[in-house]
Scaffold this active site. Structure first.
Site, PDB file in Angstrom:
ATOM      1  N   TRP A 159       0.803  -1.217   0.000  1.00  0.00           N
ATOM      2  CA  TRP A 159       0.000   0.000   0.000  1.00  0.00           C
ATOM      3  C   TRP A 159       0.842   1.276   0.000  1.00  0.00           C
ATOM      4  O   TRP A 159       0.309   2.351  -0.178  1.00  0.00           O
ATOM      5  CB  TRP A 159      -0.929   0.025   1.239  1.00  0.00           C
ATOM      6  CG  TRP A 159      -0.194  -0.318   2.502  1.00  0.00           C
ATOM      7  CD1 TRP A 159      -0.164  -1.543   3.114  1.00  0.00           C
ATOM      8  CD2 TRP A 159       0.666   0.532   3.268  1.00  0.00           C
ATOM      9  NE1 TRP A 159       0.663  -1.500   4.211  1.00  0.00           N
ATOM     10  CE2 TRP A 159       1.182  -0.243   4.332  1.00  0.00           C
ATOM     11  CE3 TRP A 159       1.068   1.871   3.172  1.00  0.00           C
ATOM     12  CZ2 TRP A 159       2.075   0.281   5.280  1.00  0.00           C
ATOM     13  CZ3 TRP A 159       1.956   2.377   4.106  1.00  0.00           C
ATOM     14  CH2 TRP A 159       2.447   1.589   5.150  1.00  0.00           C
ATOM     15  N   LYS A 183      -2.548  -8.264  -7.677  1.00  0.00           N
ATOM     16  CA  LYS A 183      -3.290  -8.254  -6.419  1.00  0.00           C
ATOM     17  C   LYS A 183      -2.753  -7.096  -5.568  1.00  0.00           C
ATOM     18  O   LYS A 183      -1.709  -7.201  -4.953  1.00  0.00           O
ATOM     19  CB  LYS A 183      -3.103  -9.578  -5.675  1.00  0.00           C
ATOM     20  CG  LYS A 183      -4.115  -9.745  -4.566  1.00  0.00           C
ATOM     21  CD  LYS A 183      -3.565 -10.379  -3.326  1.00  0.00           C
ATOM     22  CE  LYS A 183      -2.711  -9.509  -2.500  1.00  0.00           C
ATOM     23  NZ  LYS A 183      -3.299  -8.261  -1.987  1.00  0.00           N
ATOM     24  N   LYS A 186      -5.128  -4.378   0.216  1.00  0.00           N
ATOM     25  CA  LYS A 186      -6.548  -4.056   0.436  1.00  0.00           C
ATOM     26  C   LYS A 186      -6.729  -2.600   0.866  1.00  0.00           C
ATOM     27  O   LYS A 186      -7.796  -2.025   0.681  1.00  0.00           O
ATOM     28  CB  LYS A 186      -7.182  -5.006   1.447  1.00  0.00           C
ATOM     29  CG  LYS A 186      -6.705  -4.839   2.867  1.00  0.00           C
ATOM     30  CD  LYS A 186      -7.483  -5.772   3.799  1.00  0.00           C
ATOM     31  CE  LYS A 186      -7.175  -5.549   5.269  1.00  0.00           C
ATOM     32  NZ  LYS A 186      -5.777  -5.348   5.634  1.00  0.00           N
ATOM     33  N   GLU A 259      10.839  -8.138  -3.653  1.00  0.00           N
ATOM     34  CA  GLU A 259      11.297  -6.827  -3.159  1.00  0.00           C
ATOM     35  C   GLU A 259      10.749  -6.702  -1.748  1.00  0.00           C
ATOM     36  O   GLU A 259       9.554  -6.458  -1.567  1.00  0.00           O
ATOM     37  CB  GLU A 259      10.760  -5.703  -4.057  1.00  0.00           C
ATOM     38  CG  GLU A 259      11.290  -5.722  -5.474  1.00  0.00           C
ATOM     39  CD  GLU A 259      12.753  -5.319  -5.578  1.00  0.00           C
ATOM     40  OE1 GLU A 259      13.302  -4.759  -4.604  1.00  0.00           O
ATOM     41  OE2 GLU A 259      13.361  -5.584  -6.629  1.00  0.00           O
ATOM     42  N   ARG A 287      10.492  11.175   2.957  1.00  0.00           N
ATOM     43  CA  ARG A 287       9.790  10.898   1.708  1.00  0.00           C
ATOM     44  C   ARG A 287       8.688   9.889   2.024  1.00  0.00           C
ATOM     45  O   ARG A 287       8.932   8.904   2.725  1.00  0.00           O
ATOM     46  CB  ARG A 287      10.782  10.322   0.696  1.00  0.00           C
ATOM     47  CG  ARG A 287      10.185   9.896  -0.604  1.00  0.00           C
ATOM     48  CD  ARG A 287      11.309   9.598  -1.608  1.00  0.00           C
ATOM     49  NE  ARG A 287      10.787   8.940  -2.787  1.00  0.00           N
ATOM     50  CZ  ARG A 287      10.968   7.650  -3.061  1.00  0.00           C
ATOM     51  NH1 ARG A 287      11.667   6.885  -2.254  1.00  0.00           N
ATOM     52  NH2 ARG A 287      10.455   7.129  -4.153  1.00  0.00           N
ATOM     53  N   CYS A 293      10.260   1.466   1.922  1.00  0.00           N
ATOM     54  CA  CYS A 293      11.247   0.417   2.207  1.00  0.00           C
ATOM     55  C   CYS A 293      12.644   1.009   2.192  1.00  0.00           C
ATOM     56  O   CYS A 293      13.562   0.490   2.815  1.00  0.00           O
ATOM     57  CB  CYS A 293      11.138  -0.684   1.158  1.00  0.00           C
ATOM     58  SG  CYS A 293      11.216  -0.030  -0.507  1.00  0.00           S
ATOM     59  N   GLU A 390      11.821  -2.508  11.028  1.00  0.00           N
ATOM     60  CA  GLU A 390      11.400  -1.429  10.131  1.00  0.00           C
ATOM     61  C   GLU A 390      10.433  -0.520  10.881  1.00  0.00           C
ATOM     62  O   GLU A 390       9.407  -0.997  11.361  1.00  0.00           O
ATOM     63  CB  GLU A 390      10.640  -2.048   8.957  1.00  0.00           C
ATOM     64  CG  GLU A 390      11.360  -2.002   7.674  1.00  0.00           C
ATOM     65  CD  GLU A 390      10.502  -2.456   6.507  1.00  0.00           C
ATOM     66  OE1 GLU A 390       9.738  -3.433   6.635  1.00  0.00           O
ATOM     67  OE2 GLU A 390      10.612  -1.835   5.453  1.00  0.00           O
TER      68      GLU A 390
HETATM   69  P1  NAD Z   1       2.744  -6.828   3.503  1.00  0.00           P
HETATM   70  O1  NAD Z   1       3.815  -7.840   3.310  1.00  0.00           O
HETATM   71  O2  NAD Z   1       1.892  -6.929   4.694  1.00  0.00           O
HETATM   72  O3  NAD Z   1       1.756  -6.852   2.250  1.00  0.00           O
HETATM   73  C1  NAD Z   1       2.228  -6.734   0.934  1.00  0.00           C
HETATM   74  C2  NAD Z   1       1.233  -7.376   0.003  1.00  0.00           C
HETATM   75  O4  NAD Z   1       1.174  -8.766   0.307  1.00  0.00           O
HETATM   76  C3  NAD Z   1      -0.191  -6.844   0.130  1.00  0.00           C
HETATM   77  O5  NAD Z   1      -0.781  -6.828  -1.139  1.00  0.00           O
HETATM   78  C4  NAD Z   1      -0.857  -7.892   1.006  1.00  0.00           C
HETATM   79  O6  NAD Z   1      -2.251  -7.979   0.798  1.00  0.00           O
HETATM   80  C5  NAD Z   1      -0.174  -9.141   0.514  1.00  0.00           C
HETATM   81  N1  NAD Z   1      -0.206 -10.264   1.442  1.00  0.00           N
HETATM   82  C6  NAD Z   1      -0.223 -10.243   2.790  1.00  0.00           C
HETATM   83  N2  NAD Z   1      -0.264 -11.509   3.270  1.00  0.00           N
HETATM   84  C7  NAD Z   1      -0.256 -12.336   2.202  1.00  0.00           C
HETATM   85  C8  NAD Z   1      -0.274 -13.746   2.028  1.00  0.00           C
HETATM   86  N3  NAD Z   1      -0.303 -14.574   3.054  1.00  0.00           N
HETATM   87  N4  NAD Z   1      -0.262 -14.222   0.772  1.00  0.00           N
HETATM   88  C9  NAD Z   1      -0.230 -13.406  -0.285  1.00  0.00           C
HETATM   89  N5  NAD Z   1      -0.204 -12.063  -0.200  1.00  0.00           N
HETATM   90  C10 NAD Z   1      -0.211 -11.534   1.034  1.00  0.00           C
HETATM   91  O7  NAD Z   1       3.448  -5.415   3.370  1.00  0.00           O
HETATM   92  P2  NAD Z   1       2.771  -3.971   3.453  1.00  0.00           P
HETATM   93  O8  NAD Z   1       2.526  -3.684   4.887  1.00  0.00           O
HETATM   94  O9  NAD Z   1       1.661  -3.848   2.491  1.00  0.00           O
HETATM   95  O10 NAD Z   1       3.955  -3.069   2.886  1.00  0.00           O
HETATM   96  C11 NAD Z   1       5.021  -2.675   3.644  1.00  0.00           C
HETATM   97  C12 NAD Z   1       6.212  -3.596   3.416  1.00  0.00           C
HETATM   98  O11 NAD Z   1       6.561  -3.589   2.033  1.00  0.00           O
HETATM   99  C13 NAD Z   1       7.444  -3.106   4.142  1.00  0.00           C
HETATM  100  O12 NAD Z   1       8.100  -4.210   4.715  1.00  0.00           O
HETATM  101  C14 NAD Z   1       8.280  -2.486   3.034  1.00  0.00           C
HETATM  102  O13 NAD Z   1       9.665  -2.442   3.294  1.00  0.00           O
HETATM  103  C15 NAD Z   1       7.967  -3.383   1.888  1.00  0.00           C
HETATM  104  N6  NAD Z   1       8.265  -2.703   0.613  1.00  0.00           N
HETATM  105  C16 NAD Z   1       9.365  -3.100  -0.084  1.00  0.00           C
HETATM  106  C17 NAD Z   1       9.693  -2.463  -1.269  1.00  0.00           C
HETATM  107  C18 NAD Z   1      10.892  -2.879  -2.059  1.00  0.00           C
HETATM  108  O14 NAD Z   1      10.976  -2.484  -3.216  1.00  0.00           O
HETATM  109  N7  NAD Z   1      11.820  -3.654  -1.510  1.00  0.00           N
HETATM  110  C19 NAD Z   1       8.887  -1.422  -1.746  1.00  0.00           C
HETATM  111  C20 NAD Z   1       7.768  -1.032  -1.001  1.00  0.00           C
HETATM  112  C21 NAD Z   1       7.468  -1.699   0.185  1.00  0.00           C
END
Ligand code: NAD
Length: 486
Positions: A159, A183, A186, A259, A287, A293, A390
């Protein structure tokens, strides 16, 4: 609310599932989209079930042969039109994103242009999918290698950058000739659906891009990864969820790009230009309100300059105007949801219990919305949890160091390895430290590293593979070796 389009703050936004070019209702009902600045529901969108996911995979698999066979120039031209449409709708997309994500409008405008650039970059890369022809060492044979699209790809996005994380995957996937099921998180489905509508308008055929918002990401992903037609998973999100998905992908040996999370150190040496380091620290930390991340998570500052750096950074953060992201002049919007704010608050509270000094902030303001004050913590003990997790919020913990070796050891003391930043006027030191830091990306006297033309990605538990640059395109191809005797 069952219509396919909702009008939100004067903006028409699609709210259905997109499967095979049709907007449809989800079998799991509707899911609410919350405005983090008010905690109220903005609208609701269709909620996909595992059966919807199989339909989306059917659509992507049907569309694959024709899309893969389209001349690369034509695939590129669709992406180029998508770039132009995204830029022409930048203000509406930015406002929509603020409403569902909370970020300040300035950050949202920046993200939309950054997101559009992935369409432009991969419009250009679509015609540069090369192969090779070499002579076998024996001289007897020719070795021909070509690159083909990996196939139906499942894209899962977070998100925090709801437009850019989608275009950073869709751009190279479509350029390579793959079809996709996206996907989105949410919390931010509206931006993803709006991006998909732009791709359709740009001429991307039905079924090439399918989008499934859902409240049940686990079962949905499991059924898609269990389908032998799905050959690729490209995931951006937390390391915790990344580990779960890698295990799931192992059952079908599905090709994965990951990622994942970061814990970026920001090093300031005694010979640094302190004003430049504060400027860099400010952008590396603030930012996207710290919800990145790549956000600087730990500031290691040489003891000779720590007081000056801490004072100047504190003045910058304390002057920020906090409020709803759409309000003019607001610098910092709310965090995305209550859980994110609770995590930030608990890390700050435990750091202060460990002995850290609060230079500014340190609390959530008493008002509706998931706000948290910009915060600077000084003299944070090395064992404090805030240095190993984080933060994902507007909090800058400062730790003092005495020697370069100590700074590098502290910076590398993490399972993450996405990005590191360092400030020094000594080029020799900059490059030596850049080589010693365990990270996929290094900002040298710069607080931002993201660029569609640069290979973005991490080492250690921050991920596998790269996005952006030519590397991002190769993640959506397979190499085929053709042994030739002529
Ligand atoms: P999250 O891992 O909770 O969710 C990411 C995505 O995975 C969402 O679409 C979520 O619905 C989905 N998801 C969650 N559980 C799942 C499951 N069991 N099976 C399949 N999909 C599932 O992360 P978040 O809170 O949405 O985002 C923040 C995280 O993303 C931080 O850790 C951040 O560092 C990372 N991030 C990394 C990068 C990068 O390029 N390395 C970029 C942006 C964000």
């Amino acid at each position: 609310m069952t219509s396919d389009v909702a009008t939100i703050a004067g903006i028409d936004a699609p709210t259905g599932l997109l499967i095979g070019g049709q907007w449809s209702e989800g079998r799991a009902g509707r899911l609410p989209v919350i405005n983090p600045a008010t905690e109220d529901a903005l609208t609701d969108v269709a909620d996909a079930s595992p059966e919807d996911a199989i339909e989306a995979v059917d659509a992507a698999a049907r569309a694959l042969p024709l899309w893969a066979a389209r001349p690369p120039r034509e695939r590129g031209e669709c992406l180029r039109r998508a770039y132009e449409l995204t830029v022409s709708r930048a203000e509406q997309l930015a406002r929509l994103m603020v409403l569902e994500n909370g970020k300040a409008l300035r950050d949202a405008r920046g993200e939309v242009l950054y997101a559009a650039e992935f369409f432009r970059w991969y419009a250009e890369e679509a015609v540069r999918i090369d192969g090779s022809l070499t002579v076998a060492p024996s001289g007897a044979n020719r070795i021909m290698a070509i690159r083909q699209p990996v196939g139906v790809s499942v894209l899962i996005t977070p998100w925090n950058f709801p437009a850019a994380m989608a275009t950073r995957k869709i751009g190279p996937a479509l350029a390579a000739g793959c079809t996709v099921v996206l996907k989105p998180a949410k919390e931010t489905p509206l931006t993803a659906l709006a991006v998909a509508a732009i791709l359709a308008e740009a001429g991307v055929p039905d079924g090439v891009v399918n989008v499934l918002p859902t409240t049940r990401p686990g079962p949905l992903t499991e059924v898609m990864l269990g389908d032998p037609r799905v050959r690729k998973l490209s995931f951006t999100g937390s390391t915790e969820v990344g580990r779960v998905l890698l295990k799931l992908a192992a059952d079908t040996v599905t090709n994965c790009s990951m990622e994942l999370g970061g814990n970026a150190p920001f090093l300031v040496f005694d010979d640094a230009d302190i004003d430049a380091a504060v400027d860099g620290a400010f952008v590396a930390k603030m930012r996207n309100g710290g919800e990145a991340c790549t956000a600087a998570n730990r500031f290691y500052v040489h003891e000779a300059v720590a007081a000056e750096f801490a004072g100047k950074l504190t003045a910058r953060l304390a002057a920020l105007r906090v409020g709803p992201g759409l309000d003019e002049g607001v610098d910092l919007g709310p965090l995305v949801n209550a859980d994110t704010r609770a995590k930030v608050a608990s890390l700050v509270d435990s750091a202060t219990r460990d002995g850290a000094a609060v230079l500014t902030g340190g609390q959530a303001p008493k008002r509706a919305g998931y706000f948290y004050q910009p915060t600077v913590l000084d003299s944070v003990p090395a064992s404090s949890a805030i240095l190993s997790e984080e933060i994902f919020g507007p909090v800058a913990p400062i730790v003092r160091f005495a020697t370069t070796d100590e700074a590098v050891a502290l910076a590398n003391n993490t399972e993450y390895g996405l990005v590191s930043y360092l400030y020094s006027r000594d080029l020799r030191r900059c490059l030596q430290v850049a080589e010693a830091l365990e990270a996929g990306m290094i900002g040298v006297n710069r607080g931002v590293v993201s660029d569609p033309a640069a290979p973005f990605g991490g080492v250690k538990q921050s991920g596998l593979g790269r996005e952006g640059a030519h590397d991002g395109l190769l993640e959506f191809t397979e190499t085929k070796y053709i042994a030739v005797d002529w």
